[in-house]
Design a protein around this motif. Structure first.
Motif, mmCIF file in Angstrom:
data_model
loop_
_atom_site.group_PDB
_atom_site.id
_atom_site.type_symbol
_atom_site.label_atom_id
_atom_site.label_comp_id
_atom_site.label_asym_id
_atom_site.label_seq_id
_atom_site.Cartn_x
_atom_site.Cartn_y
_atom_site.Cartn_z
ATOM 1 N N ARG A 145 0.838 -1.212 0.000
ATOM 2 C CA ARG A 145 0.000 0.000 0.000
ATOM 3 C C ARG A 145 0.869 1.257 0.000
ATOM 4 O O ARG A 145 0.598 2.218 -0.722
ATOM 5 C CB ARG A 145 -0.896 -0.034 1.236
ATOM 6 N N SER A 146 1.925 1.255 0.794
ATOM 7 C CA SER A 146 2.760 2.468 0.895
ATOM 8 C C SER A 146 3.455 2.753 -0.432
ATOM 9 O O SER A 146 3.510 3.902 -0.879
ATOM 10 C CB SER A 146 3.782 2.321 2.022
ATOM 11 N N ARG A 147 3.962 1.716 -1.072
ATOM 12 C CA ARG A 147 4.637 1.937 -2.357
ATOM 13 C C ARG A 147 3.631 2.324 -3.447
ATOM 14 O O ARG A 147 3.952 3.139 -4.317
ATOM 15 C CB ARG A 147 5.401 0.676 -2.793
ATOM 16 N N VAL A 148 2.445 1.756 -3.383
ATOM 17 C CA VAL A 148 1.416 2.124 -4.360
ATOM 18 C C VAL A 148 1.083 3.608 -4.222
ATOM 19 O O VAL A 148 0.928 4.316 -5.221
ATOM 20 C CB VAL A 148 0.159 1.250 -4.181
ATOM 21 N N GLN A 149 0.996 4.078 -3.007
ATOM 22 C CA GLN A 149 0.688 5.499 -2.792
ATOM 23 C C GLN A 149 1.775 6.389 -3.386
ATOM 24 O O GLN A 149 1.488 7.399 -4.034
ATOM 25 C CB GLN A 149 0.564 5.787 -1.283
ATOM 26 N N VAL A 150 3.022 5.992 -3.161
ATOM 27 C CA VAL A 150 4.130 6.795 -3.697
ATOM 28 C C VAL A 150 4.074 6.827 -5.221
ATOM 29 O O VAL A 150 4.230 7.874 -5.852
ATOM 30 C CB VAL A 150 5.479 6.214 -3.210
ATOM 31 N N LEU A 151 3.828 5.672 -5.817
ATOM 32 C CA LEU A 151 3.811 5.609 -7.286
ATOM 33 C C LEU A 151 2.582 6.293 -7.862
ATOM 34 O O LEU A 151 2.628 6.841 -8.964
ATOM 35 C CB LEU A 151 3.877 4.140 -7.731
ATOM 36 N N ARG A 152 1.491 6.268 -7.121
ATOM 37 C CA ARG A 152 0.296 6.998 -7.586
ATOM 38 C C ARG A 152 0.551 8.496 -7.580
ATOM 39 O O ARG A 152 0.185 9.209 -8.512
ATOM 40 C CB ARG A 152 -0.899 6.688 -6.686
ATOM 41 N N ARG A 153 1.175 8.967 -6.527
ATOM 42 C CA ARG A 153 1.470 10.419 -6.459
ATOM 43 C C ARG A 153 2.409 10.833 -7.581
ATOM 44 O O ARG A 153 2.317 11.934 -8.113
ATOM 45 C CB ARG A 153 2.091 10.775 -5.110
ATOM 46 N N ALA A 154 3.313 9.921 -7.941
ATOM 47 C CA ALA A 154 4.243 10.233 -9.031
ATOM 48 C C ALA A 154 3.603 10.075 -10.399
ATOM 49 O O ALA A 154 4.218 10.402 -11.417
ATOM 50 C CB ALA A 154 5.475 9.317 -8.932
ATOM 51 N N GLY A 155 2.383 9.553 -10.430
ATOM 52 C CA GLY A 155 1.669 9.413 -11.700
ATOM 53 C C GLY A 155 2.008 8.160 -12.469
ATOM 54 O O GLY A 155 1.544 7.973 -13.594
ATOM 55 N N VAL A 156 2.798 7.280 -11.887
ATOM 56 C CA VAL A 156 3.177 6.061 -12.607
ATOM 57 C C VAL A 156 2.018 5.061 -12.596
ATOM 58 O O VAL A 156 1.815 4.306 -13.536
ATOM 59 C CB VAL A 156 4.432 5.421 -11.974
ATOM 60 N N ILE A 157 1.267 5.053 -11.496
ATOM 61 C CA ILE A 157 0.117 4.135 -11.364
ATOM 62 C C ILE A 157 -1.155 4.969 -11.358
ATOM 63 O O ILE A 157 -1.198 6.070 -10.782
ATOM 64 C CB ILE A 157 0.219 3.335 -10.051
ATOM 65 N N ILE A 158 -2.194 4.454 -12.023
ATOM 66 C CA ILE A 158 -3.514 5.081 -11.966
ATOM 67 C C ILE A 158 -4.464 4.116 -11.273
ATOM 68 O O ILE A 158 -4.263 2.902 -11.290
ATOM 69 C CB ILE A 158 -4.051 5.428 -13.376
ATOM 70 N N GLN A 159 -5.475 4.689 -10.653
ATOM 71 C CA GLN A 159 -6.456 3.869 -9.943
ATOM 72 C C GLN A 159 -7.838 4.197 -10.470
ATOM 73 O O GLN A 159 -8.215 5.366 -10.561
ATOM 74 C CB GLN A 159 -6.389 4.141 -8.437
ATOM 75 N N GLN A 160 -8.561 3.139 -10.851
ATOM 76 C CA GLN A 160 -9.948 3.308 -11.275
ATOM 77 C C GLN A 160 -10.793 2.394 -10.395
ATOM 78 O O GLN A 160 -10.776 1.184 -10.558
ATOM 79 C CB GLN A 160 -10.099 2.926 -12.753
ATOM 80 N N GLY A 161 -11.484 2.993 -9.461
ATOM 81 C CA GLY A 161 -12.214 2.187 -8.471
ATOM 82 C C GLY A 161 -11.214 1.458 -7.587
ATOM 83 O O GLY A 161 -10.325 2.065 -6.995
ATOM 84 N N ASP A 162 -11.346 0.141 -7.548
ATOM 85 C CA ASP A 162 -10.412 -0.663 -6.746
ATOM 86 C C ASP A 162 -9.215 -1.137 -7.558
ATOM 87 O O ASP A 162 -8.330 -1.782 -7.012
ATOM 88 C CB ASP A 162 -11.128 -1.912 -6.199
ATOM 89 N N TRP A 163 -9.196 -0.833 -8.844
ATOM 90 C CA TRP A 163 -8.207 -1.428 -9.735
ATOM 91 C C TRP A 163 -7.045 -0.488 -10.007
ATOM 92 O O TRP A 163 -7.216 0.685 -10.274
ATOM 93 C CB TRP A 163 -8.875 -1.849 -11.061
ATOM 94 N N LEU A 164 -5.861 -1.084 -9.929
ATOM 95 C CA LEU A 164 -4.631 -0.347 -10.180
ATOM 96 C C LEU A 164 -4.064 -0.775 -11.530
ATOM 97 O O LEU A 164 -4.127 -1.957 -11.881
ATOM 98 C CB LEU A 164 -3.590 -0.662 -9.092
ATOM 99 N N ALA A 165 -3.494 0.179 -12.248
ATOM 100 C CA ALA A 165 -2.862 -0.133 -13.534
ATOM 101 C C ALA A 165 -1.736 0.871 -13.758
ATOM 102 O O ALA A 165 -1.665 1.911 -13.089
ATOM 103 C CB ALA A 165 -3.882 -0.054 -14.674
ATOM 104 N N VAL A 166 -0.869 0.570 -14.704
ATOM 105 C CA VAL A 166 0.230 1.476 -15.032
ATOM 106 C C VAL A 166 -0.283 2.571 -15.966
ATOM 107 O O VAL A 166 -1.047 2.301 -16.892
ATOM 108 C CB VAL A 166 1.379 0.692 -15.712
ATOM 109 N N HIS A 167 0.125 3.804 -15.720
ATOM 110 C CA HIS A 167 -0.282 4.914 -16.585
ATOM 111 C C HIS A 167 0.359 4.731 -17.960
ATOM 112 O O HIS A 167 1.575 4.502 -18.051
ATOM 113 C CB HIS A 167 0.160 6.241 -15.971
#
Lengths: 294, 425
Positions: free
Chosen positions: B382-404
């Motif tokens: 979860r912590s690494r996902v948050q970091v990568l989301r803030r950096a824009g590398v990962i996007i979240q749609q609902g519960d699903w994570l994917a690479v930008h």
């Protein structure tokens, strides 16, 4: 033949003339030692030391920054770069202080060989072993090797010795001349991947197909596994258990132990779900066969 | 070598592009469009049909494969379409096969809108329920043997008229123990039941993984990759987007249809060189190109200021977007296409690389599934996902994570250089 009188036995003058010629030869061999030369020599020694340290530090830093596939290539260049610096500085110092012609060099080599043979035998043996190792390459910088009782990653390759970093974070210094006699086992030989073997033991009654299936899946599902290399499970019977060996490669040899941990953890979770039987070590009395009196 | 060279070239281009953005004439200062405009454009892009070359490839190739299957008894009865991991195949197959009719075949989609379940055994049960309800026993009570009765079926050529579509094959596996038994079930089913033709969609990375772990290419031999789009094809696909922001009062759906039909007359934004550069950077992948195009759009600061004063940028007022080459009026905002550049990747830790690799082979994952695949505690992930989301590398749609999508080209090179198994596109 002329001789010096009143000496018994008379010393021929030709012998004394030879003594004088040898002294002149030695003096002509050594160039004039002047103050500026000493300063230049000192500066070159200091620079050599600085360059050697800089090469080691820079390549260590760079090898950890670049992608994995370039890490070992950079580390393997270290001994050659260091050797080049030593060769250049050594040549410069020799030219600075010694006037060498071809005959002088030949004479000097013979003299040095005798002197070093007695006084610096082990040191020179290590240096020569180090040079030979560079070309034979039984291991390279960054390899994980076993030499005698020591296992670890080769982190430094010096003039006289090499250094291993063990899994317990100890640094072991091994002189190169050890390599003349000791066997060297390299796990990866310049490659990023090194095979990891994980042992599992079960009771004889276990379903081997089930165990092998779980072990293959544990390897393929581990994030560390190098999927481009094969995964193999082999089986052997022991007196007290059935042994299974899982042989697989992590993407980076450095992850050897965390990889093993991941494999064991995943496999054990599946073993528990399937309730596979572990081996039971029988009591000592039963193994002895005679009961408590024996 | 190609990945490293491409990475250097991208970095050099990005540096040069940034150096050039310093305009000498203050009137020519371009800036990124306001967030409201970007959101409108992104929404419109999401509603676009997939590029026509994708749809044509799917239809043509599928027609050929079905014709072969219906005319030869031993012909392959499956076809797999492969795409980039950031290019979901489900909408492409849906758009290609909607209203598609070929030689009286019937298209069946037993698992529409399916999403990956957290329990890998439940994934397998889901497939049993869809294809063989008699075999759908409660999870945990299945054995490994496929003792199906009646297979292989004797089928005649005249019985061959059913086509089963599974648009997202990667939905049915998870990288954990027993995680791909559903895939093994499917591949056995395809080989045993030749009376039905199977169409699968999968991403290249997931396909490479499945090929290693269960040799899927030995069972599903016919494989077709989506074509790489050229600059011209991208221009034809994205160019008409602006027609949806015209002054016409027609409903948006009609406008989008009209936009597609009027592709040849669409206003041009940017030169051919820009579009070709876009196609090159995106590797010919539509989703990557679309996001890069969006991030490359620029407007004049003074025009934005003028429209802001008039309130024309408020959501309830329609803002007319036009290409920079068109005639403008007081309500229109001109869009210009700057040279596209790939965004830089943030500094990645070792766990980040494993995490992103897992996302790419699965296409999309929930946090729980990601933690399970990595063998890591969920709070660590979860912590690494948050970091990568803030950096824009990962996007979240609902519960699903994917690479930008915009980070995909550089990420591909990064993971390849770090010895990961990547898909061969």
């Amino acid at each position: 033949m002329a001789a010096i009188p009143f000496l018994e036995p008379p010393i021929p003058l030709t012998w004394l003339a030879q003594e004088t010629n040898t002294g002149d030869a030695l003096r002509s061999l050594i160039a004039d030692i002047t103050g500026p030369k000493i300063i230049r020599a000192a500066i070159s020694v200091v620079l050599a030391f600085v360059f050697l340290e800089a090469i080691q530090s820079f390549t260590t830093w760079l090898s950890e920054k670049v992608p994995r596939r370039f890490r070992l290539v950079i580390k393997q260049a270290v001994p050659f770069l260091k050797g080049l610096v030593l060769l250049l500085v050594g040549s410069y110092l020799v030219r600075l202080f010694i006037n060498l012609s071809d005959t002088d060099l030949l004479a000097l080599t013979g003299t040095i060989a005798v002197a070093l043979g007695f006084a610096f035998k082990d040191y020179v043996s290590s240096i020569i072993a180090g040079v030979v190792t560079l070309f034979e390459a039984p291991f390279r910088m960054g390899d994980r090797v076993q030499i005698g009782d020591h296992y670890g990653e080769v982190v430094d390759y010096g003039l006289r010795s090499m250094r291993l970093q063990t899994p317990d974070d100890n640094t072991v210094t091994i002189p190169h001349n050890t390599l003349w006699t000791d066997a060297i086992s390299s796990a990866n030989s310049g490659q990023l991947e090194a095979q990891v073997v994980t042992d599992f033991y079960f009771a004889h009654a276990v379903d081997p197909e089930m165990v092998m299936s779980i072990l293959y899946q544990a390897a393929y599902s581990s994030r560390y596994t190098q999927l481009k290399l094969p995964v193999v499970v082999i089986m052997a019977e022991q007196a007290w258990a059935t042994q299974f060996k899982l042989k697989a490669y992590p993407m980076d040899a450095r992850d050897e132990f965390v990889y093993k941990t991941d494999l064991v953890r995943r496999a054990k979770q599946a073993f528990q779900r399937q309730q596979l039987p572990y081996p039971q070590i029988p009591p000592l009395e039963a193994m002895n066969g005679d009961g408590a009196d024996s | 070598m190609d990945a490293r060279l491409r990475s250097w070239l991208h970095g050099l281009e990005a540096w040069l592009a940034r150096a050039k953005t310093t305009a000498t004439d203050p009137e020519e200062v371009l800036e990124a469009p306001p967030d409201a405009i970007v959101a409108q454009l992104a929404q419109a892009m999401g509603a676009l049909s997939p590029p026509s070359s994708y749809r044509e490839t799917v239809r043509t190739r599928l027609a050929e494969a079905i014709d072969g299957w219906r005319s030869q008894r031993d012909a392959e009865n499956s076809l797999v379409f492969l795409s980039s991991p950031v290019e979901p195949l489900e909408p492409i197959l849906q758009a290609s096969l909607t209203n598609w009719q070929h030689d009286m075949v019937t298209l069946v989609q037993p698992l529409p809108g399916c999403r990956r379940l957290d329990d890998p055994l439940a994934l397998q049960a889901q497939l049993y329920n869809a294809f063989d309800p008699e075999k759908a026993v409660p999870s945990g009570q299945q054995d490994g043997e496929d003792d199906r009765e009646g297979y292989p079926r004797d089928d005649t050529l005249s019985d061959r008229y059913t086509v089963i579509v599974v648009p997202a094959l990667e939905t049915f596996f998870l990288r954990c123990i027993q995680g791909w038994e559903g895939i093994e079930y499917l591949q056995n089913l395809v080989v045993q039941d030749r009376s039905r033709f199977w169409v699968f969609g999968c991403n290249h990375w997931g396909w490479a993984f499945l090929d290693r772990v269960c040799q899927i290419s030995a069972y599903l031999e016919q494989v077709e990759s989506l074509p790489k789009l050229s600059g011209e094809e991208l221009q034809v696909w994205l160019g008409p987007l602006l027609l949806q922001f015209s002054e016409d009062d027609a409903p948006d759906q009609e406008k989008s249809v009209a936009a597609e039909e009027a592709a040849d007359d669409a206003p041009e934004i940017g030169s051919h060189a820009s579009w070709n550069a876009l196609a090159g950077l995106a590797g010919g992948t539509a989703s990557v190109a679309a996001q890069l195009w969006l991030s490359s759009l620029r407007v004049k600061a003074e025009e934005v200021a003028a429209l802001t004063e008039d309130g024309a940028l408020e959501a309830e007022n329609l803002t007319v977007l036009k290409a920079g080459s068109q005639d403008l009026d007081e309500r229109s905002l001109a869009l210009h296409l700057s040279k596209p550049i790939l965004p830089s990747l943030p500094s990645l830790t070792i766990l980040d690389r494993y995490l992103l690799h897992s996302l790419l082979i699965h296409g999309f994952l929930s946090r729980q599934q990601l933690a399970l695949s990595l063998g890591e505690a969920e709070n660590q992930v979860r912590s690494r996902v948050q970091v990568l989301r803030r950096a824009g590398v990962i996007i979240q749609q609902g519960d699903w994570l994917a690479v930008h999508p915009t980070h995909y080209p550089k990420l591909r090179g990064e993971l390849s250089n770090n010895n990961f198994l990547i898909g061969q596109e």
